[in-house]
Design an enzyme around this catalytic site. Structure first.
Site, PDB file in Angstrom:
ATOM      1  N   TYR A 174       0.962  -1.178   0.181  1.00 37.26           N
ATOM      2  CA  TYR A 174      -0.201  -0.003  -0.233  1.00 37.26           C
ATOM      3  C   TYR A 174       0.884   1.311   0.011  1.00 37.26           C
ATOM      4  O   TYR A 174       1.731   1.460   0.716  1.00 37.26           O
ATOM      5  CB  TYR A 174      -0.888   0.019   1.309  1.00 37.26           C
ATOM      6  CG  TYR A 174      -1.889   1.072   1.377  1.00 37.26           C
ATOM      7  CD1 TYR A 174      -2.872   1.240   0.698  1.00 37.26           C
ATOM      8  CD2 TYR A 174      -1.475   1.983   2.441  1.00 37.26           C
ATOM      9  CE1 TYR A 174      -3.808   2.491   0.680  1.00 37.26           C
ATOM     10  CE2 TYR A 174      -2.356   3.130   2.678  1.00 37.26           C
ATOM     11  CZ  TYR A 174      -3.654   3.234   1.628  1.00 37.26           C
ATOM     12  OH  TYR A 174      -4.581   4.248   1.640  1.00 37.26           O
ATOM     13  N   ASP A 209       9.141   2.531   0.060  1.00 33.33           N
ATOM     14  CA  ASP A 209       8.091   3.230   0.726  1.00 33.33           C
ATOM     15  C   ASP A 209       8.299   2.890   2.269  1.00 33.33           C
ATOM     16  O   ASP A 209       7.963   1.921   2.601  1.00 33.33           O
ATOM     17  CB  ASP A 209       6.727   2.649   0.374  1.00 33.33           C
ATOM     18  CG  ASP A 209       5.741   3.390   1.096  1.00 33.33           C
ATOM     19  OD1 ASP A 209       5.942   3.989   2.190  1.00 33.33           O
ATOM     20  OD2 ASP A 209       4.491   3.449   0.663  1.00 33.33           O
ATOM     21  N   LYS A 257       4.678   8.958   8.994  1.00 33.08           N
ATOM     22  CA  LYS A 257       4.435   8.495  10.491  1.00 33.08           C
ATOM     23  C   LYS A 257       5.584   8.977  11.502  1.00 33.08           C
ATOM     24  O   LYS A 257       5.606  10.007  11.959  1.00 33.08           O
ATOM     25  CB  LYS A 257       4.538   6.879  10.576  1.00 33.08           C
ATOM     26  CG  LYS A 257       3.279   6.399   9.550  1.00 33.08           C
ATOM     27  CD  LYS A 257       2.915   5.095   9.886  1.00 33.08           C
ATOM     28  CE  LYS A 257       1.880   4.345   9.002  1.00 33.08           C
ATOM     29  NZ  LYS A 257       0.596   4.628   9.248  1.00 33.08           N
TER      30      LYS A 257
END
Ligand code: HOZ
Length: 435
Positions: free
Chosen positions: A150, A245, A273
């Protein structure tokens, strides 16, 4: 602070009913609605260290940790103080600040592959922008990603995607133009032959390969031995960019992320994050020549009113500094190991088939009798059993992700006593599942 077993969910239920009249599905991000596990999502009113407290005053030891950013625990005093001080000086200027230089410095010193970094506000924005840059830099249109990985919800990335779309069993989304989706090729994770084939079939056309170096959005799936090296070799040989990622893994699985842990340097890195310490920050970065193709030095356009926001920069700086205290990564590693191994032992003792898959302080327990190595094998997990386990744990005061296909996180605020209490509750849950 310890967990306190829930007495009531009345207020959360009331708030959820109210929310459903105001927000689609009652939430701002789908998995939070508990659709995959059933029941009422808990409305959180406060959090501290390893615990969150809900609107009915129930307290939970939290392994969601805001889906990863809170590696130092909730409301860490130094992060809170940094944000308060920044807020008192103004919440946003739309102009450069010294704090951006400071956070950028902390990023580039951790990630040798990053010489220049651009801050944005979400992982989706970072991935979308990295793809644009990769296409511009190579003059090619095709993007390769992996089933179940994702990279946010930009149109080009919602193809065989993980996270919420996997949770709800809809790996593609209406609204993504077919003409755009066909520029994204998704192939199985951990399969080197599939990558070689896709490059053979599309010679000279692939701009970039995007990968979560440790998959975290179909549950935790580590890369098989040599897999990331193979991606590096294949992309380099083909003149395509390798994009890691590291929104989840960055500053988590090692100080310098998965690229440090596995010793493979990508061309571009997507971060999020942890570098925002719980505020909305993400970033993408790489070598100078590549990154200077961005406007204003280059002509690849990307901009944002809240990019480099001073509150968010302050939270990120404070968090990364906390992570530089001696022994932090060893502590996280040990805590992840203690939790993972103890849960696996407890499940085995109860005769419940699980696969605990972890890398450092990120972990998923698949309810399955075989290791998950890719999207297809991850999907074999027994999601109904996960849902029962999830509620047994929640009822005892332990919060895990409300989906089998997400990861759990341990923070520096989780003590051995928290972990042991979690495992004791898991024994109760496993016994209930095997009864
Ligand atoms: N599915 C998202 C994490 N991979 C959830 C994010 C959120 O709800 O905050």
């Amino acid at each position: 602070m310890t967990a306190r077993a829930p007495r009531s969910t009345a207020r959360s239920s009331e708030l959820f009913e109210q929310a459903k009249q105001l927000l689609p599905g009652g939430v701002d991000s789908p998995v939070r609605a508990f659709g995959a596990v059933g029941g009422t999502p808990r409305f959180i009113t406060s959090a501290s260290g390893a615990t969150v407290t809900d609107a009915d005053d129930n307290r939970y030891i939290d392994y969601v940790c805001s889906w990863g950013p809170l590696i130092a625990g909730h409301a860490h005093p130094e992060v809170v103080a940094a944000v308060q001080q920044a807020a008192a000086r103004g919440t946003s200027y739309g102009a450069p600040t010294e704090a951006e230089n400071e956070l950028a410095q902390l990023v580039v010193e951790r990630f040798p592959s990053i010489e220049r970094v651009r801050f944005v506000s979400s992982g989706t924005e970072a991935a979308m922008s990295a793809v644009r840059l990769a296409r511009a830099a190579t003059g090619r249109d095709l993007i390769v990603k992996f089933d179940g990985c994702y990279h946010g919800h930009a149109d080009s990335m919602l193809v065989a995607a993980g996270s919420g779309v996997m949770t709800f069993g809809q790996p593609d989304s209406p609204g993504v133009p077919a003409d755009l989706a066909k520029l994204t090729i998704s192939i199985p994770f951990n399969d080197i032959a599939a990558v070689e084939q896709v490059f053979e079939a599309n010679a000279g056309k692939i701009a970039a390969v995007l990968v979560e170096p440790v998959a975290g959005n179909m549950g935790v799936i580590p890369p098989s031995d040599g897999y990331l090296d193979a991606l590096r070799r294949i992309t380099r040989d083909a003149g395509a960019l390798l994009v890691f990622d590291e929104v989840i893994t960055g500053c988590r699985v090692a100080r310098g992320g998965a690229q440090e842990r596995f010793g493979v340097q990508p061309d571009l890195t997507i971060l999020g994050k942890i570098i925002g310490g719980g505020l909305p920050v993400a970033a993408y970065g790489g070598g100078t020549e590549l990154m200077e193709q961005l406007s204003p030095t280059g002509n690849v356009y990307q901009a944002g009113t809240l990019s480099g926001n001073p509150l968010a920069m302050a939270a990120g700086i404070a968090t990364l500094k906390l992570l530089d205290a001696p022994g932090v990564y060893d502590q996280l590693e040990q805590a992840g190991k203690r939790l993972g191994e103890s849960l696996a032992d407890a499940a085995e003792a109860a005769g419940v088939a699980v696969q605990v898959q972890s890398v450092g302080s990120m972990m998923t327990m698949f309810f399955s009798d075989a290791t998950a190595t890719d999207y297809t094998s991850a999907r074999r997990a027994d999601t109904a059993r996960y849902a029962r386990y999830f509620h047994h744990m929640l009822d005892q005061g332990f919060a895990f992700a409300p989906s089998q296909f997400e990861c759990g996180f341990v923070s520096t605020a989780h003590t051995d006593a928290d972990i042991d209490a979690t495992v004791a509750a898991a024994r109760v849950a496993f016994d209930a599942l095997s009864a």
